[in-house]
Design an enzyme around this catalytic site. Sequence first.
Site, mmCIF file in Angstrom:
data_model
loop_
_atom_site.group_PDB
_atom_site.id
_atom_site.type_symbol
_atom_site.label_atom_id
_atom_site.label_comp_id
_atom_site.label_asym_id
_atom_site.label_seq_id
_atom_site.Cartn_x
_atom_site.Cartn_y
_atom_site.Cartn_z
ATOM 1 C CB SER A 168 50.558 31.928 29.656
ATOM 2 O OG SER A 168 49.686 31.875 28.565
ATOM 3 C CD GLU A 228 45.949 33.023 34.230
ATOM 4 O OE1 GLU A 228 45.403 33.933 33.933
ATOM 5 O OE2 GLU A 228 46.634 32.547 33.723
ATOM 6 C CG HIS A 260 46.753 35.399 30.586
ATOM 7 N ND1 HIS A 260 46.569 34.010 31.170
ATOM 8 C CD2 HIS A 260 47.662 35.413 29.757
ATOM 9 C CE1 HIS A 260 47.458 33.104 30.306
ATOM 10 N NE2 HIS A 260 47.958 34.260 29.508
#
Length: 322
Positions: free
Chosen positions: A113, A216, A287
């Site tokens: 992330s 992603e 995620h």
Amino acid sequence: MRTLLKPTPLAPGATLAIVSPASTPKPDRVQQGIQALEALGYKTRLYPNALNKGPLYFAGDRAERLADLHAAFADPEIDAIICTRGGWGSAELLPHLDLEMIRANPKPFLGYSDHTSLHTYLLKSLGLVTFYAPMVAADFARRNGYDQASWTHALTGSDPWSLTATDGLRTLRPGTATGQIVGGCLSIYTESMGTPYAPNVYAPDLPNFPTILFLEDIGTKPYQWDRYLLHLRFAGHLATAQAIVFGDMSQNIAPGNPEDLAFLEAVLLNNLRDFQGPIAIGLRSGHVDAPNITLPLGIQAQLDTSDPDNPRLTYLESAVQP
């Protein structure tokens, strides 16, 4: 392409530094994650500022978060560094990193992330191989929150090893390509463009090298995927990409709505209609609400979707030192 700096393998009983370079985690989730890691045989050391609250949403101010990260790299008793969670804040640390100290003390750095900014800059500046990997509060605190096979392959030195349909991989466009795997969280990765911390995979006046781009994200609408990908293309970033692997999209669509997923895939293919390489989607890394797959960033890999029913992403070299 610079010479890679590979960390040492993660041995049984290794000591993991637990840090929060970005946002404040929930203490109970951190404790649950620590218990899970220690049940796997690791020792853990929670760093002084990892649970700090503030200012704002940060786990301490910039100096405190930076101090923990530097101390973890510098300490010879620490074998790897794992983040508690993402959120926002890692990019603030980039201009202040002690790169020469980190170069002298390479060790596995794990997170995803927001930590895409750290992965990207450490690869660009040092050639350090890092790991887009499960985090303490976000994943190890969940039941079956990490993927054991990829964690073991990536961190102990399997060479080669593959990810397949059982890991969520599906074919969007057939083909075969090889390159250095780069990427991470789409929004963080793309927003680095135009800064000194952007990935160094394309420059008109420098030799370029082929890549496999992994992307992603969470809560990103189809038009935002379209916009980010267009930005990457306009920035010249797709010029060296030989293949693209998208992550699991379940965190970007309404639950249980296959029409949303089909629409998002149509958006991606339309955006990439002039891209010639193979494309896969669905890899459960980052995620996800399933066992989180560990992806080394910076080493050579091959995406083979020539048989659309049997896509395969193969790592062609070890991510750690022999």
